[in-house]
Write a protein that holds these residues in place. Structure first.
Motif, short mmCIF file in Angstrom:
data_model
loop_
_atom_site.label_atom_id
_atom_site.label_comp_id
_atom_site.label_asym_id
_atom_site.label_seq_id
_atom_site.Cartn_x
_atom_site.Cartn_y
_atom_site.Cartn_z
N VAL A 150 0.77 9.17 -3.16
CA VAL A 150 0.41 9.92 -4.36
C VAL A 150 1.35 11.12 -4.53
O VAL A 150 1.84 11.40 -5.64
CB VAL A 150 -1.06 10.39 -4.27
CG1 VAL A 150 -1.42 11.23 -5.49
CG2 VAL A 150 -1.99 9.18 -4.17
N MET A 151 1.62 11.83 -3.44
CA MET A 151 2.56 12.96 -3.49
C MET A 151 3.97 12.46 -3.78
O MET A 151 4.73 13.08 -4.52
CB MET A 151 2.51 13.74 -2.18
CG MET A 151 1.20 14.44 -1.91
SD MET A 151 1.20 15.36 -0.36
CE MET A 151 2.50 16.56 -0.69
N ALA A 152 4.32 11.32 -3.19
CA ALA A 152 5.64 10.74 -3.44
C ALA A 152 5.80 10.39 -4.91
O ALA A 152 6.87 10.57 -5.50
CB ALA A 152 5.83 9.51 -2.56
N ALA A 153 4.73 9.87 -5.52
CA ALA A 153 4.79 9.49 -6.93
C ALA A 153 5.08 10.69 -7.82
O ALA A 153 5.79 10.56 -8.82
CB ALA A 153 3.47 8.83 -7.34
N GLY A 187 2.90 7.19 6.74
CA GLY A 187 2.24 8.47 6.99
C GLY A 187 2.39 9.46 5.86
O GLY A 187 1.64 10.44 5.79
N PHE A 188 3.36 9.23 4.98
CA PHE A 188 3.55 10.14 3.84
C PHE A 188 2.68 9.66 2.68
O PHE A 188 2.60 8.46 2.41
CB PHE A 188 5.02 10.19 3.42
CG PHE A 188 5.34 11.32 2.48
CD1 PHE A 188 5.70 12.56 2.97
CD2 PHE A 188 5.26 11.14 1.11
CE1 PHE A 188 5.99 13.61 2.11
CE2 PHE A 188 5.56 12.17 0.24
CZ PHE A 188 5.92 13.42 0.75
N PRO A 228 -0.30 1.97 -5.83
CA PRO A 228 -1.36 1.14 -5.23
C PRO A 228 -2.35 1.94 -4.39
O PRO A 228 -3.55 1.66 -4.41
CB PRO A 228 -0.56 0.14 -4.37
CG PRO A 228 0.76 0.03 -5.06
CD PRO A 228 1.04 1.41 -5.57
N ALA A 229 -1.86 2.93 -3.63
CA ALA A 229 -2.77 3.74 -2.80
C ALA A 229 -3.78 4.48 -3.65
O ALA A 229 -4.96 4.61 -3.28
CB ALA A 229 -1.96 4.72 -1.95
N ALA A 230 -3.34 4.99 -4.81
CA ALA A 230 -4.26 5.69 -5.72
C ALA A 230 -5.26 4.72 -6.33
O ALA A 230 -6.44 5.06 -6.52
CB ALA A 230 -3.46 6.39 -6.82
N LEU A 231 -4.80 3.50 -6.64
CA LEU A 231 -5.72 2.48 -7.17
C LEU A 231 -6.79 2.13 -6.15
O LEU A 231 -7.96 1.95 -6.49
CB LEU A 231 -4.93 1.23 -7.57
CG LEU A 231 -3.91 1.38 -8.70
CD1 LEU A 231 -3.19 0.04 -8.91
CD2 LEU A 231 -4.57 1.83 -9.97
N LEU A 232 -6.37 2.03 -4.88
CA LEU A 232 -7.33 1.73 -3.82
C LEU A 232 -8.33 2.86 -3.65
O LEU A 232 -9.53 2.61 -3.47
CB LEU A 232 -6.58 1.48 -2.50
CG LEU A 232 -7.45 1.11 -1.30
CD1 LEU A 232 -8.21 -0.18 -1.56
CD2 LEU A 232 -6.59 0.97 -0.04
N ALA A 233 -7.85 4.10 -3.71
CA ALA A 233 -8.75 5.26 -3.59
C ALA A 233 -9.76 5.28 -4.73
O ALA A 233 -10.94 5.59 -4.54
CB ALA A 233 -7.94 6.54 -3.57
N LEU A 265 0.82 -1.22 0.00
CA LEU A 265 0.00 0.00 0.00
C LEU A 265 0.85 1.26 0.00
O LEU A 265 0.48 2.27 -0.59
CB LEU A 265 -0.94 -0.01 1.22
CG LEU A 265 -1.92 1.16 1.33
CD1 LEU A 265 -2.84 1.21 0.11
CD2 LEU A 265 -2.75 1.03 2.61
N ASN A 266 2.02 1.23 0.65
CA ASN A 266 2.88 2.41 0.74
C ASN A 266 3.95 2.45 -0.35
O ASN A 266 4.86 3.27 -0.28
CB ASN A 266 3.54 2.48 2.12
CG ASN A 266 2.54 2.75 3.23
OD1 ASN A 266 1.59 3.49 3.04
ND2 ASN A 266 2.74 2.13 4.38
#
Length: 411
Positions: free
Chosen positions: A246-249, A242-243, A271-276, A58-59
């Motif tokens: 999406v911003m990291a990408a 915690g970061f 993956p976090a964006a896909l989950l969102a 996820l991260n």
């Protein structure tokens, strides 16, 4: 009359008009069943999504080399060497929110076999921390380690399907498999995650179960690759807890693009964006289904009001007699509200069983995941009971306000 007596009397009244009561119950049954099925399927989809995302991390932010035709690739290589280990190293050094990275290189295989069988799967070279970032579990043996890479060891870790195919009798650990021209010792087997879907938001999942993992340095130095191929196929970058991934990408994209001279020879998977995105889609689905279920419950409530108004007309003399022998308006109201509440309770109970059956039926034919939620059952049943109370108030008030003398003289 006590509470038990009120419900017994309500049950007797409903039994006198079985067909009318059943038709009134249908709206409540379908409404409650639809709510339960919708919430259970939604919860199941959410848990399945989390399970699938967990296989990617996820991260994590994944940077993957794109595939091109030879002519286009040759033109790109004039300006960019493609994805490399240095891309991951520079990202960790330059971006403070990137804590680690793992690299992956797909090996072009023309045959894979053991002493028992052949296999059409894929061999992949991975760095030793690949499995930590990808959250895979072992079913036997051990993972690849740093020493394997340093010594260019010919050791392999098998996916669950790969192990079953190459070693149908079991006991794959310690045996050998041949990948192209080299023999590898099997040191471990991955546990197969239970995923009903092989794709999530356009990203393929579960390929690990059909792969053979070998040390990255072994894959790079002991297997031939095309001159124009990138050094590695994929990089997984772990972001600080915690970061926002999406911003990291966005920062990773700017960094890699600069290193590749603005050549678009890679793609990012977050993956976090896909989950969102999946949650948003699921939310829209839940809203639509909730509206459908709400309309069904509303129709059921109107049905309850209709049958109770008809009951008031049929029992006018009874109401007049009750008032004549001392029953108060409140007594009449409680009696009729109890009857409407009894209908809603019965409809709610039948709706719960219908919802469970509907969930299983949908899951069976659509292959969707279903996760049972006690809160969904309690919520839908409570709404059904509330609808029965609300729509029973008006008929109860109308019955209580009948004039006793006029009621006794009615035909």
């Amino acid at each position: 009359m006590n509470l038990v007596g009120l419900f017994k009397d309500a049950a007797v009244q409903l039994q006198q008009h079985k067909m009318r009561t059943f038709l009134t119950l249908l709206g409540m049954i379908f409404g409650v069943g639809a709510v339960i099925a919708m919430l259970n399927i939604g919860e199941g989809a959410q848990r399945e999504a989390l399970k699938m995302i967990d296989s990617m991390g996820l991260n994590n932010v994944i940077v993957e080399a794109k595939d091109f035709e030879e002519d286009e690739l040759r033109e790109q290589r004039k300006h960019s060497d493609g994805l490399s280990l240095n891309d991951g190293k520079v990202a960790v050094e330059a971006l403070p929110f990137i804590t680690d990275f793992a690299a992956e290189k797909v090996v072009e295989t023309y045959h894979v076999f053991s002493e028992y069988a052949k296999f059409d799967g894929q061999a992949v070279g991975v760095s030793e921390n690949y499995f930590e970032l990808a959250h895979f579990d072992l079913s036997a043996g051990r993972l690849l380690n740093q020493q394997d890479g340093q010594h260019f060891s010919q050791v392999a870790l098998l996916g669950a399907n790969t192990a079953r195919t190459l070693f149908p009798l079991g006991n794959a650990v310690g045996k050998s498999v041949k990948i192209n021209h080299l023999w590898f010792e099997v040191v471990g087997i991955l546990e197969a995650p239970f995923l009903k879907k092989k794709e999530f938001q356009g990203v393929k999942l579960g390929d690990e179960q059909n792969q053979i993992f070998i040390p990255l340095k072994t894959a790079i130095h002991r297997f031939k690759s095309e001159l124009l191929d990138p050094e590695i196929t994929r990089i997984k970058l772990a972001t600080e807890p915690g970061f926002s991934p999406v911003m990291a990408a966005q920062a990773i994209d700017a960094l890699v693009k600069g290193r590749h001279n603005d050549i678009d020879d890679y793609k990012l998977i977050v993956p976090a964006a896909l989950l969102a995105q999946q949650k948003q889609t699921q939310q829209i689905f839940n809203i639509v289904m909730s509206c459908v279920a709400g309309i069904s419950l509303l129709v059921g409530g109107i049905g309850i009001m209709n049958i109770m108004l008809a009951t008031v007309l049929e029992r006018t003399k009874e109401i007049g007699l009750l008032r004549a022998i001392g029953a108060t308006q409140k007594n009449i109201q409680v009696q009729f509200i109890t009857e409407s509440f009894t209908i809603s309770i019965l409809g709610g109970l039948l709706g719960v069983f219908f919802g469970i059956a509907l969930s299983e039926l949908i899951a069976f034919y659509s292959q969707w995941a279903v996760s049972w939620s006690l809160s969904a059952i309690v919520l839908s049943f409570s709404i059904c009971a509330l609808v029965g109370l609300v729509f029973g108030v008006y008929p109860a008030i109308k019955a209580s306000k009948l004039d006793p003398i006029d009621a006794l003289q009615s035909d």
